[in-house]
Design a protein around this motif. Structure first.
Motif, PDB file in Angstrom:
ATOM      1  N   ALA A 139       0.869  -1.111   0.153  1.00 24.84           N
ATOM      2  CA  ALA A 139       0.053  -0.033   0.054  1.00 24.84           C
ATOM      3  C   ALA A 139       0.823   1.051   0.065  1.00 24.84           C
ATOM      4  O   ALA A 139       0.514   2.373  -0.799  1.00 24.84           O
ATOM      5  N   GLN A 140       1.985   1.221   0.770  1.00 30.30           N
ATOM      6  CA  GLN A 140       2.854   2.350   0.953  1.00 30.30           C
ATOM      7  C   GLN A 140       3.477   2.681  -0.459  1.00 30.30           C
ATOM      8  O   GLN A 140       3.649   3.890  -1.006  1.00 30.30           O
ATOM      9  N   GLY A 141       3.713   1.721  -1.107  1.00 30.88           N
ATOM     10  CA  GLY A 141       4.675   1.809  -2.168  1.00 30.88           C
ATOM     11  C   GLY A 141       3.756   2.190  -3.438  1.00 30.88           C
ATOM     12  O   GLY A 141       4.367   3.067  -4.179  1.00 30.88           O
ATOM     13  N   LYS A 142       2.571   1.538  -3.405  1.00 32.68           N
ATOM     14  CA  LYS A 142       1.679   1.947  -4.648  1.00 32.68           C
ATOM     15  C   LYS A 142       1.179   3.449  -4.429  1.00 32.68           C
ATOM     16  O   LYS A 142       1.102   4.292  -5.132  1.00 32.68           O
ATOM     17  N   THR A 143       0.903   3.894  -3.216  1.00 30.20           N
ATOM     18  CA  THR A 143       0.634   5.387  -2.890  1.00 30.20           C
ATOM     19  C   THR A 143       1.717   6.186  -3.297  1.00 30.20           C
ATOM     20  O   THR A 143       1.382   7.263  -3.733  1.00 30.20           O
ATOM     21  N   GLN A 155       9.636   4.820 -14.849  1.00 33.43           N
ATOM     22  CA  GLN A 155      11.062   4.170 -14.474  1.00 33.43           C
ATOM     23  C   GLN A 155      10.807   3.176 -13.595  1.00 33.43           C
ATOM     24  O   GLN A 155      11.650   1.936 -13.863  1.00 33.43           O
ATOM     25  N   LEU A 156      10.339   3.408 -12.491  1.00 31.85           N
ATOM     26  CA  LEU A 156      10.249   2.559 -11.409  1.00 31.85           C
ATOM     27  C   LEU A 156       9.303   1.463 -11.971  1.00 31.85           C
ATOM     28  O   LEU A 156       9.617   0.090 -11.234  1.00 31.85           O
ATOM     29  N   LEU A 157       8.395   1.513 -12.796  1.00 35.49           N
ATOM     30  CA  LEU A 157       7.438   0.399 -13.240  1.00 35.49           C
ATOM     31  C   LEU A 157       8.203  -0.378 -14.143  1.00 35.49           C
ATOM     32  O   LEU A 157       7.522  -1.392 -14.425  1.00 35.49           O
ATOM     33  N   ASP A 158       9.231  -0.078 -14.831  1.00 35.33           N
ATOM     34  CA  ASP A 158       9.993  -0.915 -15.845  1.00 35.33           C
ATOM     35  C   ASP A 158      10.229  -2.426 -15.316  1.00 35.33           C
ATOM     36  O   ASP A 158      10.151  -3.182 -16.251  1.00 35.33           O
ATOM     37  N   VAL A 160       8.285  -4.223 -13.241  1.00 37.75           N
ATOM     38  CA  VAL A 160       7.009  -4.918 -13.362  1.00 37.75           C
ATOM     39  C   VAL A 160       6.997  -5.932 -14.320  1.00 37.75           C
ATOM     40  O   VAL A 160       6.999  -5.613 -15.622  1.00 37.75           O
ATOM     41  N   GLN A 161       6.844  -7.242 -14.018  1.00 41.82           N
ATOM     42  CA  GLN A 161       6.741  -8.220 -15.062  1.00 41.82           C
ATOM     43  C   GLN A 161       5.121  -8.590 -15.374  1.00 41.82           C
ATOM     44  O   GLN A 161       4.648  -8.903 -14.272  1.00 41.82           O
ATOM     45  N   GLY A 162       4.865  -8.622 -16.658  1.00 42.92           N
ATOM     46  CA  GLY A 162       3.506  -9.281 -16.932  1.00 42.92           C
ATOM     47  C   GLY A 162       2.686  -8.076 -17.207  1.00 42.92           C
ATOM     48  O   GLY A 162       2.207  -7.044 -16.487  1.00 42.92           O
ATOM     49  N   GLU A 163       1.894  -8.068 -18.147  1.00 45.03           N
ATOM     50  CA  GLU A 163       1.151  -7.253 -19.001  1.00 45.03           C
ATOM     51  C   GLU A 163      -0.185  -6.872 -17.717  1.00 45.03           C
ATOM     52  O   GLU A 163      -0.719  -6.115 -17.592  1.00 45.03           O
ATOM     53  N   LYS A 164      -0.881  -8.053 -17.668  1.00 42.79           N
ATOM     54  CA  LYS A 164      -2.163  -8.026 -16.954  1.00 42.79           C
ATOM     55  C   LYS A 164      -1.589  -7.584 -15.518  1.00 42.79           C
ATOM     56  O   LYS A 164      -2.491  -6.683 -14.804  1.00 42.79           O
ATOM     57  N   ILE A 165      -0.573  -7.896 -14.976  1.00 41.68           N
ATOM     58  CA  ILE A 165      -0.215  -7.308 -13.587  1.00 41.68           C
ATOM     59  C   ILE A 165       0.040  -5.624 -13.501  1.00 41.68           C
ATOM     60  O   ILE A 165      -0.360  -4.938 -12.842  1.00 41.68           O
ATOM     61  N   LEU A 166       0.618  -5.392 -14.659  1.00 47.14           N
ATOM     62  CA  LEU A 166       0.904  -4.035 -14.971  1.00 47.14           C
ATOM     63  C   LEU A 166      -0.293  -3.148 -14.874  1.00 47.14           C
ATOM     64  O   LEU A 166      -0.686  -2.004 -14.558  1.00 47.14           O
ATOM     65  N   ASN A 170      -1.643  -0.379 -12.577  1.00 40.04           N
ATOM     66  CA  ASN A 170      -1.980   1.062 -13.029  1.00 40.04           C
ATOM     67  C   ASN A 170      -3.462   1.505 -12.878  1.00 40.04           C
ATOM     68  O   ASN A 170      -3.597   2.549 -12.540  1.00 40.04           O
ATOM     69  N   ARG A 171      -4.245   0.665 -12.765  1.00 41.67           N
ATOM     70  CA  ARG A 171      -5.753   0.850 -12.230  1.00 41.67           C
ATOM     71  C   ARG A 171      -5.726   1.307 -10.715  1.00 41.67           C
ATOM     72  O   ARG A 171      -6.455   2.364 -10.365  1.00 41.67           O
ATOM     73  N   GLU A 172      -4.842   0.598  -9.820  1.00 43.31           N
ATOM     74  CA  GLU A 172      -4.842   0.952  -8.409  1.00 43.31           C
ATOM     75  C   GLU A 172      -4.118   2.464  -8.435  1.00 43.31           C
ATOM     76  O   GLU A 172      -4.331   3.139  -7.645  1.00 43.31           O
ATOM     77  N   LEU A 173      -2.916   2.605  -9.256  1.00 41.60           N
ATOM     78  CA  LEU A 173      -2.182   3.889  -9.063  1.00 41.60           C
ATOM     79  C   LEU A 173      -3.408   5.099  -9.433  1.00 41.60           C
ATOM     80  O   LEU A 173      -3.209   6.253  -8.741  1.00 41.60           O
TER      81      LEU A 173
END
Length: 217
Positions: A139-143, A155-158, A160-166, A170-173
């Motif tokens: 929660a802290q990291g995504k916030t 750059q920090l999201l580079d 992250v593996q997997g299109e579905k996870i990404l 992005n919806r959570e962000l």
């Protein structure tokens, strides 16, 4: 990294390992945790010892932080001191909601837990100070990610593996930006829920997060 930069990085890794250890720590334990040769760890520790950044217990041959770091910490201006500014509000929030409060600060590789205010109960829920939480699954990291400049967040999201996870991330962000906070259930620790909100400095830059942490059914 060139030799000079790598040597500095190793010394800082060793210093952080000493700092975040729950008790005094020896050369072998440091070497095992960092995957380094004991001889290399010992040489770095001698330099840190000579400069006052660590102390050695002569009875156990183990190390802990030295007085030099305490002196450097005192030089931090009060208005820039996240720990000093958060201490009172963390205690007030803990007493109001009856749950553990966790303060995390932004680093390039994640969010570092820098302080906790543990609730008084038979069962204590907490995250160890010094823990590094991932950007993409806490929660802290995504916030924090949600409130960083878009280029920095990308750059920090580079990693992250997997299109579905990404896509899910992005919806959570987007939700975190819209509502100003974000929850996370069981991502960092099974059975533990966290609700986090961002912390901004005087220039309106996101520098950390504060989270309420507790059990959930």
């Amino acid at each position: 990294m060139d030799f000079g930069v790598r040597s500095t990085a190793v010394a800082l890794d060793i210093l952080e390992t000493v700092a975040f250890a729950p008790k005094e720590i020896g050369v072998s334990a440091i070497a095992t945790e960092l995957g380094l040769a004991k001889s290399a760890v010992f040489r770095h520790l001698q330099t840190l010892l000579d400069r006052g950044y660590v102390r050695r217990n002569s009875a156990t041959s183990r190390y802990r932080l030295g007085v030099k770091l305490q002196l450097l910490a005192q030089l931090t201006a009060d208005e820039d001191n996240l720990l000093a500014a958060a201490e009172g509000p963390m205690s007030d929030l803990r007493d109001e909601v009856g749950e553990t409060i966790v303060l995390s600060a932004l680093e390039r590789s994640g969010v570092r837990v820098v302080a906790t205010s543990i609730r008084n109960s038979m069962l204590e829920i907490g995250v160890r100070v010094g823990s590094l939480l991932p950007f993409a699954s806490s929660a802290q990291g995504k916030t924090i990610l949600a409130h960083l400049p878009r280029e920095m967040a990308d750059q920090l999201l580079d990693s992250v593996q997997g299109e579905k996870i990404l896509r899910k991330l992005n919806r959570e962000l987007s939700r975190a930006r819209r509502q100003g906070w974000l929850e996370s259930a069981g991502e960092v620790m099974p059975g533990v829920n966290a609700i986090a909100a961002p912390i901004f400095d005087a220039s309106d830059s996101c520098i950390g997060a504060i989270a309420v942490v507790g059990l959930f059914a």
